[in-house]
Design a protein around this motif. Structure first.
Motif, PDB file in Angstrom:
ATOM      1  N   CYS A 178      -5.977  11.010  -6.057  1.00  0.00           N
ATOM      2  CA  CYS A 178      -6.884  12.283  -5.971  1.00  0.00           C
ATOM      3  C   CYS A 178      -6.846  13.016  -4.805  1.00  0.00           C
ATOM      4  O   CYS A 178      -7.168  12.419  -3.532  1.00  0.00           O
ATOM      5  CB  CYS A 178      -8.216  11.752  -6.243  1.00  0.00           C
ATOM      6  SG  CYS A 178      -8.479  10.372  -7.695  1.00  0.00           S
ATOM      7  N   PHE A 179      -6.161  14.071  -4.684  1.00  0.00           N
ATOM      8  CA  PHE A 179      -5.844  14.820  -3.477  1.00  0.00           C
ATOM      9  C   PHE A 179      -7.051  16.087  -3.303  1.00  0.00           C
ATOM     10  O   PHE A 179      -7.019  16.790  -4.335  1.00  0.00           O
ATOM     11  CB  PHE A 179      -4.526  15.581  -3.561  1.00  0.00           C
ATOM     12  CG  PHE A 179      -3.344  14.566  -3.615  1.00  0.00           C
ATOM     13  CD1 PHE A 179      -2.963  13.958  -2.423  1.00  0.00           C
ATOM     14  CD2 PHE A 179      -3.073  14.229  -4.964  1.00  0.00           C
ATOM     15  CE1 PHE A 179      -1.595  13.097  -2.757  1.00  0.00           C
ATOM     16  CE2 PHE A 179      -2.064  13.501  -5.128  1.00  0.00           C
ATOM     17  CZ  PHE A 179      -1.369  12.769  -3.886  1.00  0.00           C
ATOM     18  N   PRO A 180      -8.197  15.643  -2.418  1.00  0.00           N
ATOM     19  CA  PRO A 180      -9.125  16.808  -2.255  1.00  0.00           C
ATOM     20  C   PRO A 180      -8.425  18.147  -1.815  1.00  0.00           C
ATOM     21  O   PRO A 180      -7.533  18.440  -1.205  1.00  0.00           O
ATOM     22  CB  PRO A 180      -9.973  16.138  -1.013  1.00  0.00           C
ATOM     23  CG  PRO A 180      -9.613  14.712  -0.925  1.00  0.00           C
ATOM     24  CD  PRO A 180      -8.195  14.634  -1.571  1.00  0.00           C
ATOM     25  N   MET A 181      -9.032  19.106  -2.559  1.00  0.00           N
ATOM     26  CA  MET A 181      -8.604  20.485  -2.335  1.00  0.00           C
ATOM     27  C   MET A 181      -9.700  21.262  -1.156  1.00  0.00           C
ATOM     28  O   MET A 181      -9.452  22.623  -0.912  1.00  0.00           O
ATOM     29  CB  MET A 181      -8.261  21.314  -3.505  1.00  0.00           C
ATOM     30  CG  MET A 181      -7.457  21.009  -4.459  1.00  0.00           C
ATOM     31  SD  MET A 181      -5.768  21.292  -3.790  1.00  0.00           S
ATOM     32  CE  MET A 181      -5.217  19.786  -3.303  1.00  0.00           C
ATOM     33  N   THR A 182     -10.526  20.530  -0.625  1.00  0.00           N
ATOM     34  CA  THR A 182     -11.603  21.062   0.303  1.00  0.00           C
ATOM     35  C   THR A 182     -12.091  20.154   1.037  1.00  0.00           C
ATOM     36  O   THR A 182     -11.925  18.800   0.741  1.00  0.00           O
ATOM     37  CB  THR A 182     -12.619  21.709  -0.521  1.00  0.00           C
ATOM     38  OG1 THR A 182     -13.689  22.107   0.399  1.00  0.00           O
ATOM     39  CG2 THR A 182     -13.370  20.421  -1.322  1.00  0.00           C
ATOM     40  N   PRO A 183     -12.620  20.340   2.111  1.00  0.00           N
ATOM     41  CA  PRO A 183     -12.865  19.222   3.184  1.00  0.00           C
ATOM     42  C   PRO A 183     -14.228  18.299   2.584  1.00  0.00           C
ATOM     43  O   PRO A 183     -14.592  17.310   2.978  1.00  0.00           O
ATOM     44  CB  PRO A 183     -13.561  19.916   4.408  1.00  0.00           C
ATOM     45  CG  PRO A 183     -12.776  21.202   4.366  1.00  0.00           C
ATOM     46  CD  PRO A 183     -12.492  21.563   2.861  1.00  0.00           C
ATOM     47  N   ARG A 184     -14.836  19.054   1.821  1.00  0.00           N
ATOM     48  CA  ARG A 184     -16.246  18.393   1.002  1.00  0.00           C
ATOM     49  C   ARG A 184     -15.949  18.498  -0.431  1.00  0.00           C
ATOM     50  O   ARG A 184     -16.815  19.002  -1.165  1.00  0.00           O
ATOM     51  CB  ARG A 184     -17.456  19.119   1.384  1.00  0.00           C
ATOM     52  CG  ARG A 184     -17.837  19.124   3.000  1.00  0.00           C
ATOM     53  CD  ARG A 184     -19.012  19.656   3.401  1.00  0.00           C
ATOM     54  NE  ARG A 184     -18.765  21.232   3.174  1.00  0.00           N
ATOM     55  CZ  ARG A 184     -18.432  22.015   4.220  1.00  0.00           C
ATOM     56  NH1 ARG A 184     -18.068  21.569   5.254  1.00  0.00           N
ATOM     57  NH2 ARG A 184     -18.331  23.348   3.879  1.00  0.00           N
ATOM     58  N   VAL A 220      -9.970   5.387  -0.074  1.00  0.00           N
ATOM     59  CA  VAL A 220      -9.336   6.326   0.674  1.00  0.00           C
ATOM     60  C   VAL A 220      -7.826   5.694   0.876  1.00  0.00           C
ATOM     61  O   VAL A 220      -7.924   4.364   1.313  1.00  0.00           O
ATOM     62  CB  VAL A 220      -9.959   6.731   2.121  1.00  0.00           C
ATOM     63  CG1 VAL A 220      -9.020   7.282   3.121  1.00  0.00           C
ATOM     64  CG2 VAL A 220     -11.315   7.329   1.918  1.00  0.00           C
ATOM     65  N   GLY A 221      -6.951   6.186   0.777  1.00  0.00           N
ATOM     66  CA  GLY A 221      -5.651   5.809   0.845  1.00  0.00           C
ATOM     67  C   GLY A 221      -4.630   6.818   1.415  1.00  0.00           C
ATOM     68  O   GLY A 221      -4.761   7.881   1.402  1.00  0.00           O
ATOM     69  N   PHE A 222      -3.552   6.263   1.759  1.00  0.00           N
ATOM     70  CA  PHE A 222      -2.511   7.365   2.533  1.00  0.00           C
ATOM     71  C   PHE A 222      -1.043   6.897   1.986  1.00  0.00           C
ATOM     72  O   PHE A 222      -0.812   5.749   1.624  1.00  0.00           O
ATOM     73  CB  PHE A 222      -2.490   7.297   3.908  1.00  0.00           C
ATOM     74  CG  PHE A 222      -3.871   7.679   4.538  1.00  0.00           C
ATOM     75  CD1 PHE A 222      -4.087   8.953   4.812  1.00  0.00           C
ATOM     76  CD2 PHE A 222      -4.988   6.616   4.825  1.00  0.00           C
ATOM     77  CE1 PHE A 222      -5.341   9.416   5.300  1.00  0.00           C
ATOM     78  CE2 PHE A 222      -6.239   6.977   5.461  1.00  0.00           C
ATOM     79  CZ  PHE A 222      -6.380   8.323   5.661  1.00  0.00           C
TER      80      PHE A 222
END
Length: 247
Positions: free
Chosen positions: A5-11, A245-247
């Motif tokens: 899941c890659f966020p497209m916005t900071p929030r 959260v993962g990287f």
């Protein structure tokens, strides 16, 4: 297996495992609808994306984008990026604000939360090939009549579930008489006898039937008259993982 899941916005909107509860189910005497295992499983087989703010939307019945007006409950910096009148003709567009990636062969079904009822507006359903698509999708709702609707902060606006959709094409529906499978027919006949007998006893006010209230064969994974049990894969409660959260 991972759902990336890659966020497209900071929030981005909060994302949580599907919740079993529904207001209309709670309103029944003895919360009767929760005895229906298919409802419970549908409610929890996926993840909910939650509205980051409360807002109202009103459609006057016209065909243009301007015929839908949008009002947040209070000023919010992300409101204009979250919900829009994009497609016109009474269609409300909401932005999940994630780019999703699924393993090869898996796609994503985007819909409203199962059995979450909203008067005046209907969720549209999309199937997205998230195993390759490099851009996000939108979640769309269509007004069923002119009028005003409301989404609360924290209310699910999109429900995502995963499906190996290409494998569906391999299935060939075959219509057969029940008599062609004697074992299944015997199990069905036993269930039918028990069901008919239980309903008669319940209708007559028999104390034992009233105390039992409902038959639990499906919920418990049992077949009536000791004709067998469900396979070990049977479940009566879904426990999906919370995003981390993962990287």
């Amino acid at each position: 297996m991972e759902l990336e899941c890659f966020p497209m916005t900071p929030r981005p909107p909060d994302m949580i495992p599907g919740r079993q509860t529904r207001n209309w189910m709670d309103a029944f005497a003895s919360r009767h609808p929760y005895r229906c295992l298919p409802l419970n499983m549908a409610n929890t087989t996926g993840w909910e994306l939650l509205c980051p703010m409360g807002f109202s939307a009103e459609w006057n019945g016209g065909p243009s984008q301007a015929d839908i007006t949008l009002h947040p409950d209070r000023p919010h910096p992300d409101f204009a990026h979250f919900v829009t009148s994009h497609f016109s003709r009474g269609v409300l567009t909401m932005h999940p604000q994630y780019l999703f990636r699924t393993p090869p062969g898996w796609g994503m079904m985007a819909s409203g939360s199962p059995n979450h009822v909203k008067d005046g507006i209907q969720p549209l359903v999309g199937l997205i090939e998230t195993d390759w698509l490099p851009f996000p999708f939108t979640m769309n709702w269509i007004f069923t009549r002119p009028g005003r609707i409301k989404f609360e902060k924290g209310e699910p606006f999109c429900f995502i579930s995963l499906v190996e959709h290409r494998k569906v094409e391999a299935f060939q529906p075959v219509i057969k008489p029940l008599e062609s499978d004697p074992v299944m027919q015997g199990q069905f006949d036993a269930w039918n006898r028990q069901r008919t007998d239980f309903n008669k006893r319940l209708a007559s006010g028999e104390p034992d039937a009233a105390k039992e209230a409902w038959q639990r064969y499906y919920f418990k994974g049992e077949l009536p008259e000791a004709l067998g049990t469900a396979p070990e894969s049977h479940v009566n409660k879904r426990r999906l993982k919370t995003p981390r959260v993962g990287f």
